[in-house]
Design a protein around this motif. Structure first.
Motif, PDB file in Angstrom:
ATOM      1  N   ARG A   1      11.439  14.590  35.037  1.00  0.00           N
ATOM      2  CA  ARG A   1      11.091  14.361  36.452  1.00  0.00           C
ATOM      3  C   ARG A   1      11.343  12.907  36.832  1.00  0.00           C
ATOM      4  O   ARG A   1      11.876  12.605  37.892  1.00  0.00           O
ATOM      5  CB  ARG A   1       9.601  14.689  36.703  1.00  0.00           C
ATOM      6  CG  ARG A   1       9.186  16.074  36.276  1.00  0.00           C
ATOM      7  CD  ARG A   1       9.523  17.129  37.311  1.00  0.00           C
ATOM      8  NE  ARG A   1       9.727  18.414  36.641  1.00  0.00           N
ATOM      9  CZ  ARG A   1       9.098  19.535  36.920  1.00  0.00           C
ATOM     10  NH1 ARG A   1       8.240  19.568  37.907  1.00  0.00           N
ATOM     11  NH2 ARG A   1       9.354  20.640  36.254  1.00  0.00           N
TER      12      ARG A   1
ATOM     13  N   ALA B   1      13.386  10.847  35.374  1.00  0.00           N
ATOM     14  CA  ALA B   1      14.826  10.572  35.323  1.00  0.00           C
ATOM     15  C   ALA B   1      15.494  10.919  36.644  1.00  0.00           C
ATOM     16  O   ALA B   1      16.439  10.258  37.064  1.00  0.00           O
ATOM     17  CB  ALA B   1      15.469  11.355  34.178  1.00  0.00           C
ATOM     18  N   GLN B   2      14.989  11.959  37.297  1.00  0.00           N
ATOM     19  CA  GLN B   2      15.599  12.393  38.551  1.00  0.00           C
ATOM     20  C   GLN B   2      15.304  11.460  39.709  1.00  0.00           C
ATOM     21  O   GLN B   2      15.904  11.593  40.779  1.00  0.00           O
ATOM     22  CB  GLN B   2      15.122  13.804  38.890  1.00  0.00           C
ATOM     23  CG  GLN B   2      15.686  14.834  37.924  1.00  0.00           C
ATOM     24  CD  GLN B   2      15.500  16.235  38.416  1.00  0.00           C
ATOM     25  OE1 GLN B   2      14.669  16.492  39.260  1.00  0.00           O
ATOM     26  NE2 GLN B   2      16.296  17.157  37.903  1.00  0.00           N
ATOM     27  N   GLU B   3      14.382  10.536  39.510  1.00  0.00           N
ATOM     28  CA  GLU B   3      14.104   9.543  40.552  1.00  0.00           C
ATOM     29  C   GLU B   3      14.928   8.284  40.299  1.00  0.00           C
ATOM     30  O   GLU B   3      14.529   7.187  40.668  1.00  0.00           O
ATOM     31  CB  GLU B   3      12.612   9.196  40.578  1.00  0.00           C
ATOM     32  CG  GLU B   3      11.680  10.370  40.821  1.00  0.00           C
ATOM     33  CD  GLU B   3      11.620  10.779  42.284  1.00  0.00           C
ATOM     34  OE1 GLU B   3      11.747   9.916  43.156  1.00  0.00           O
ATOM     35  OE2 GLU B   3      11.452  11.995  42.537  1.00  0.00           O
ATOM     36  N   ASN B   4      16.075   8.466  39.639  1.00  0.00           N
ATOM     37  CA  ASN B   4      16.994   7.338  39.439  1.00  0.00           C
ATOM     38  C   ASN B   4      16.498   6.317  38.432  1.00  0.00           C
ATOM     39  O   ASN B   4      16.849   5.146  38.519  1.00  0.00           O
ATOM     40  CB  ASN B   4      17.224   6.629  40.781  1.00  0.00           C
ATOM     41  CG  ASN B   4      18.675   6.696  41.171  1.00  0.00           C
ATOM     42  OD1 ASN B   4      19.484   7.291  40.462  1.00  0.00           O
ATOM     43  ND2 ASN B   4      19.007   6.075  42.281  1.00  0.00           N
TER      44      ASN B   4
ATOM     45  N   SER C   1      16.399   8.249  31.760  1.00  0.00           N
ATOM     46  CA  SER C   1      17.668   8.907  31.448  1.00  0.00           C
ATOM     47  C   SER C   1      18.151   8.518  30.057  1.00  0.00           C
ATOM     48  O   SER C   1      18.629   9.367  29.295  1.00  0.00           O
ATOM     49  CB  SER C   1      18.730   8.517  32.475  1.00  0.00           C
ATOM     50  OG  SER C   1      18.356   8.936  33.767  1.00  0.00           O
TER      51      SER C   1
ATOM     52  N   LEU D   1      16.139  10.309  27.321  1.00  0.00           N
ATOM     53  CA  LEU D   1      16.519  11.717  27.211  1.00  0.00           C
ATOM     54  C   LEU D   1      17.892  11.861  26.564  1.00  0.00           C
ATOM     55  O   LEU D   1      18.114  12.754  25.741  1.00  0.00           O
ATOM     56  CB  LEU D   1      16.513  12.377  28.591  1.00  0.00           C
ATOM     57  CG  LEU D   1      15.133  12.580  29.208  1.00  0.00           C
ATOM     58  CD1 LEU D   1      15.240  13.103  30.629  1.00  0.00           C
ATOM     59  CD2 LEU D   1      14.306  13.553  28.366  1.00  0.00           C
ATOM     60  N   ALA D   2      18.813  10.971  26.916  1.00  0.00           N
ATOM     61  CA  ALA D   2      20.148  11.026  26.327  1.00  0.00           C
ATOM     62  C   ALA D   2      20.079  10.791  24.819  1.00  0.00           C
ATOM     63  O   ALA D   2      20.754  11.472  24.037  1.00  0.00           O
ATOM     64  CB  ALA D   2      21.050   9.986  26.994  1.00  0.00           C
TER      65      ALA D   2
ATOM     66  N   ARG E   1      18.767  13.929  23.095  1.00  0.00           N
ATOM     67  CA  ARG E   1      19.801  14.966  23.035  1.00  0.00           C
ATOM     68  C   ARG E   1      20.844  14.649  21.961  1.00  0.00           C
ATOM     69  O   ARG E   1      21.340  15.545  21.284  1.00  0.00           O
ATOM     70  CB  ARG E   1      20.479  15.098  24.392  1.00  0.00           C
ATOM     71  CG  ARG E   1      19.676  15.877  25.407  1.00  0.00           C
ATOM     72  CD  ARG E   1      20.330  15.779  26.771  1.00  0.00           C
ATOM     73  NE  ARG E   1      21.750  16.005  26.680  1.00  0.00           N
ATOM     74  CZ  ARG E   1      22.312  17.208  26.590  1.00  0.00           C
ATOM     75  NH1 ARG E   1      21.567  18.276  26.602  1.00  0.00           N
ATOM     76  NH2 ARG E   1      23.614  17.322  26.499  1.00  0.00           N
TER      77      ARG E   1
END
Lengths: 175, 175
Positions: free
Chosen positions: A104, A106-109, A114, A117-118, A121
């Motif tokens: 969530r 990450a989606q706010e820039n 990000s 999470l990268a 992964r």
DNA sequence: GTCTATACTTCGATAGAC
DNA sequence: GTCTATCGAAGTATAGAC
């Protein structure tokens, strides 16, 4: 660790994650987080001087949980593929919650979220490729895991999704 | 329709979507939307009496675009599977933008957005299953599409993801 | 280490001029 | 149909008592 012994700091991060997952970033205000953790706003801001520091603290904890998860995946009894898929659907674990919460943010820039999470992964992918010895298959399985995860976090998940995936992956000799 | 002829109403929805996609729900305020569309806040609120109505208007438009997309998928030259996969990675189209924007809203606990996305997914799935005659394969391909979409919207996408997926799906006889 | 009180800002929405 | 002005509520953050 029993819930009663958790530090205020940890309970604040718990509360922040819970609100992010259940109601999204707009609802995860400092007021709401403090209330969820049964602390005053001033109490919260003693531990985290700003909302940004709260995000930071959450991501540090996520990375620790992530390292432990990759270790478990590597040594899982039924193999890494099965472990990866079953843990891609939200089991309600603390790690799942942290993962969704970071998504969530990450989606706010937020580039820190990000990046975290990268990195996670990449850890999963490395284990999948080592185990399968097949990059295309490893990437495809990772995408399926992402799909399971995405559906779960958007309220779109199918009851038998995992069964269908296992069926197809068996045909490919990956399970 | 040329950009210059777009109605203010449409430009406001465009602006709302753009902000949701590029900066998330917290940044998509009425002030910001109005500024992005070069309209005053009062002007915005003439067309949409509340933020909720703005969301509603966006979802109505999304459903229209969705119907058109399913039609294109059904009659695609290279077949529905290829069409579905290639359009699952963000091409920057207006429909992609609307889809991602709705996803952001859905994560804020909005049941209307979740319902719209679920209906869209059901449309795609129906075409996939009819074409493949194999529910497990259809579901798995849909999950791969979700994964591609999710990675794209979270800044996690791999350059060659589609190539790897095509490779694996060819082994399965789905492409 | 936690609380209350408060300052400052931004958000969503209304009212009324043009 | 679009604008400016303004209001009340909610947001982040600070100051200082306990």
């Amino acid at each position: 660790m029993p819930a009663a012994e958790r530090s205020t700091r940890d309970r604040l991060i718990d509360a922040f994650e819970t609100l992010l997952v259940s109601a999204g970033t707009r609802s995860a205000t400092l007021d709401a987080v403090a209330a969820e953790a049964n602390v005053s706003k001033g109490g919260l801001l003693y531990h985290f001087h700003s909302k940004d520091e709260l995000v930071e603290g959450m991501l540090v904890r996520l990375r620790e949980q992530g390292r432990a998860d990759v270790d478990k995946m590597r040594t899982a009894k039924k193999g890494p593929v099965d472990f990866y898929l079953t843990t891609s659907v939200n089991t309600g674990s603390a790690f799942d919650r942290a993962l969704i919460a970071a998504g969530r943010i990450a989606q706010e820039n937020d580039s820190r979220a990000s990046a975290a999470l990268a990195d996670l992964r990449e850890g999963w992918f490395t284990v999948l490729r080592e185990h399968l010895g097949d990059e295309s298959l490893a990437r495809t399985i990772q995408l399926i895991g992402d799909g399971l995860y995405f559906d779960d976090t958007t309220g779109l998940s199918e009851k038998n999704a995992l069964k269908h995936v296992r069926d197809v992956l068996t045909r490919l000799g990956a399970l």
